[in-house]
Scaffold this motif. Structure first.
Motif, PDB file in Angstrom:
ATOM      1  N   PRO A   1      -6.392  -0.225  -3.302  1.00 35.51           N
ATOM      2  CA  PRO A   1      -5.966  -0.583  -1.946  1.00 35.51           C
ATOM      3  C   PRO A   1      -6.456  -1.969  -1.498  1.00 35.51           C
ATOM      4  CG  PRO A   1      -6.640   1.700  -1.992  1.00 35.51           C
ATOM      5  CD  PRO A   1      -6.978   1.119  -3.335  1.00 35.51           C
TER       6      PRO A   1
ATOM      7  N   GLN B   1       0.509   4.128  -2.754  1.00 37.72           N
ATOM      8  CA  GLN B   1       0.212   5.521  -2.426  1.00 37.72           C
ATOM      9  C   GLN B   1       1.351   6.470  -2.808  1.00 37.72           C
ATOM     10  OE1 GLN B   1      -2.842   6.234  -1.593  1.00 37.72           O
ATOM     11  NE2 GLN B   1      -3.346   4.073  -1.417  1.00 37.72           N
TER      12      GLN B   1
ATOM     13  N   ASN C   1       0.829  -1.206   0.000  1.00 36.60           N
ATOM     14  CA  ASN C   1       0.000   0.000   0.000  1.00 36.60           C
ATOM     15  C   ASN C   1       0.869   1.265   0.000  1.00 36.60           C
ATOM     16  OD1 ASN C   1      -2.687   1.140   0.013  1.00 36.60           O
ATOM     17  ND2 ASN C   1      -2.197   1.876   2.074  1.00 36.60           N
ATOM     18  N   THR C   2       1.994   1.230   0.695  1.00 38.59           N
ATOM     19  CA  THR C   2       2.914   2.365   0.670  1.00 38.59           C
ATOM     20  C   THR C   2       3.435   2.590  -0.742  1.00 38.59           C
ATOM     21  OG1 THR C   2       3.562   1.984   2.961  1.00 38.59           O
ATOM     22  CG2 THR C   2       5.071   3.284   1.618  1.00 38.59           C
TER      23      THR C   2
END
Length: 157
Positions: A120, A94, A90-91
């Motif tokens: 996500p 994003q 997810n990092t």
């Protein structure tokens, strides 16, 4: 090695996330970038071994020689690996670390066609697949470790 193991559950998340984890390069249209499965696989093995070792050798108490205590440590390994798998993918999602060719579809004019290819929830599902493998490896490493434990050698079976 880990790439092939993670492919078993790759149907749980977007194929584009799987391509990113394999190290797909948009420029060459091949998997020439560093692959990410080894990172997750080493963490999965390390945490599974660590939690099993803590249970069988550090705790190693007659008060904790029940299946539900062993299951608690498996759940800890499961939850830790879920968090690792979700957090890092997810990092990357994003922060824009995933290449655009894996994130978006384009029309003939070069405009982005919604929706995004990786969402996500795909990161959540990768975290779940990472956690499932952690639970399996926790069980596998428990089998030889239990024989070295004085008080917990009959757990889980």
């Amino acid at each position: 090695m880990f790439s092939y193991i993670y492919d078993w559950l790759s149907v749980m998340y977007a194929p584009e996330l799987g391509d990113y984890l394999w190290g797909f390069n948009c420029g060459t249209q091949q998997c020439t970038d560093p692959e990410h499965h080894t990172f997750y696989g080493l963490w999965m093995l390390g945490t599974s071994i660590a939690f099993a070792a803590i249970y069988y050798f550090a705790i190693n108490s007659p008060r904790f020689n029940h299946r539900w205590h062993w299951l608690l440590f498996m759940i800890l390994a499961f939850a830790t690996n879920f968090a690792i798998g979700f957090y890092f993918t997810n990092t990357d999602l994003q922060s824009g670390a995933i290449p655009d060719c894996l994130m978006y579809q384009y029309d003939s004019d070069g405009n982005i066609i919604p929706p995004d290819l990786i969402l996500p929830q795909d990161c959540l599902m990768f975290g779940l697949s990472n956690a499932i493998f952690a639970a399996i490896f926790f069980l596998i490493v428990s089998i030889p470790m239990k024989y070295g434990s004085r008080n917990c050698k009959y757990v889980p079976f």
